[in-house]
Design an enzyme around this catalytic site. Sequence first.
Site, PDB file in Angstrom:
ATOM      1  N   GLN A  70      16.173  12.489   4.249  1.00 30.56           N
ATOM      2  CA  GLN A  70      14.805  12.587   3.725  1.00 30.56           C
ATOM      3  C   GLN A  70      14.528  11.478   2.705  1.00 30.56           C
ATOM      4  O   GLN A  70      15.397  11.126   1.905  1.00 30.56           O
ATOM      5  CB  GLN A  70      14.584  13.951   3.061  1.00 30.56           C
ATOM      6  CG  GLN A  70      14.642  15.130   4.012  1.00 30.56           C
ATOM      7  CD  GLN A  70      13.397  15.264   4.892  1.00 30.56           C
ATOM      8  OE1 GLN A  70      12.538  14.399   4.905  1.00 30.56           O
ATOM      9  NE2 GLN A  70      13.319  16.344   5.647  1.00 30.56           N
ATOM     10  N   CYS A 126       8.158  18.804  10.114  1.00 31.72           N
ATOM     11  CA  CYS A 126       7.431  17.664   9.533  1.00 31.72           C
ATOM     12  C   CYS A 126       6.132  17.440  10.306  1.00 31.72           C
ATOM     13  O   CYS A 126       5.431  16.469  10.094  1.00 31.72           O
ATOM     14  CB  CYS A 126       8.298  16.409   9.545  1.00 31.72           C
ATOM     15  SG  CYS A 126       8.848  15.935  11.196  1.00 31.72           S
TER      16      CYS A 126
END
Length: 375
Positions: free
Chosen positions: A212, A334
Amino acid sequence: MQCALYDAGRCRSCQWITQPIPEQLSAKAADLKNLLADFPVEEWCAPVSGPEQGFRNKAKMVVSGSVEKPLLGMLHRDGTPEDLCDCPLYPASFAPVFAALKPFIARAGLTPYNVARKRGELKYILLTESQSDGGMMLRFVLRSDTKLAQLRKALPWLQEQLPQLKVITVNIQPVHMAIMEGETEIYLTEQQALAERFNDVPLWIRPQSFFQTNPAVASQLYATARDWVRQLPVKHMWDLFCGVGGFGLHCATPDMQLTGIEIAPEAIACAKQSAAELGLTRLQFQALDSTQFATAQGEVPELVLVNPPRRGIGKPLCDYLSTMAPRFIIYSSCNAQTMAKDIRELPGYRIERVQLFDMFPHTAHYEVLTLLVKQ
């Protein structure tokens, strides 16, 4: 956030930059509620956000210009280069690295790749920073290994300038396409992985493993998943599309049996290293296709956690989970659009809890964590 590049019309990546953060969060929350409007949601948790600038731990820079005056940034659609070294999304610690890299490119004779002419060697510079100790990983993406010897020879100068560079590699990407990396990775340092730490959980970042880009929010995402799992009567779980193991390593307890599945071997190597450090012997990480692994199993654990790429988990895995009916599913997404589509394919489940994580400020994108419970 003030950005000179945006104000000058030179970069439009942060399309929402003129909106205050509370407005951005409201718009994202409204979008998520709209996507889940067909499903009753038991509990909407308050959105989580982090710093609005200097939060990125990674820079992906297209190299253009000349070998004497390289530009690090991006190419506009018409091929015009743009230097983005002053992008306010990067922490202050990136500036000295960019400043040293420009003369280094000249020293090593790494001619920037010219897309129009299909000539040159250096395509991208990829830089990642660890929040835990400030160590950095630097990757040179080259068209071929032609300049490798020159790069090796010039490297001691760069390492002297930038002792924070712990991992340095060359990636070979020979194809004339806008692909960030190729399959071949050549290590120029003894150290091959960058040490990171979220919530006292050791994590590792290797060159070809996804990690991330917003550590402040990602660490809260993992901690939230851990808190949710601790409230459930779970002794056995799967962590599918597990990456470097962020979710599984946070959620696991010494007496829990956990299997983490991820297709990228580099990421699995990171996850195994972390599990060994934590002394968690009942954790198993395997480099396999998550859907193929799951659908081949004759039984499921009480909890299946999924963290798929933007395309979602897809119909075959949804059908399998519907049939096998684990008691709980935690879905980290996401792309809330594909998550909503997948939830439609899981008719036997109700949404217990949803939380939005603003992983990508100044854009329409966000991360979302959803707890589904078997009805």
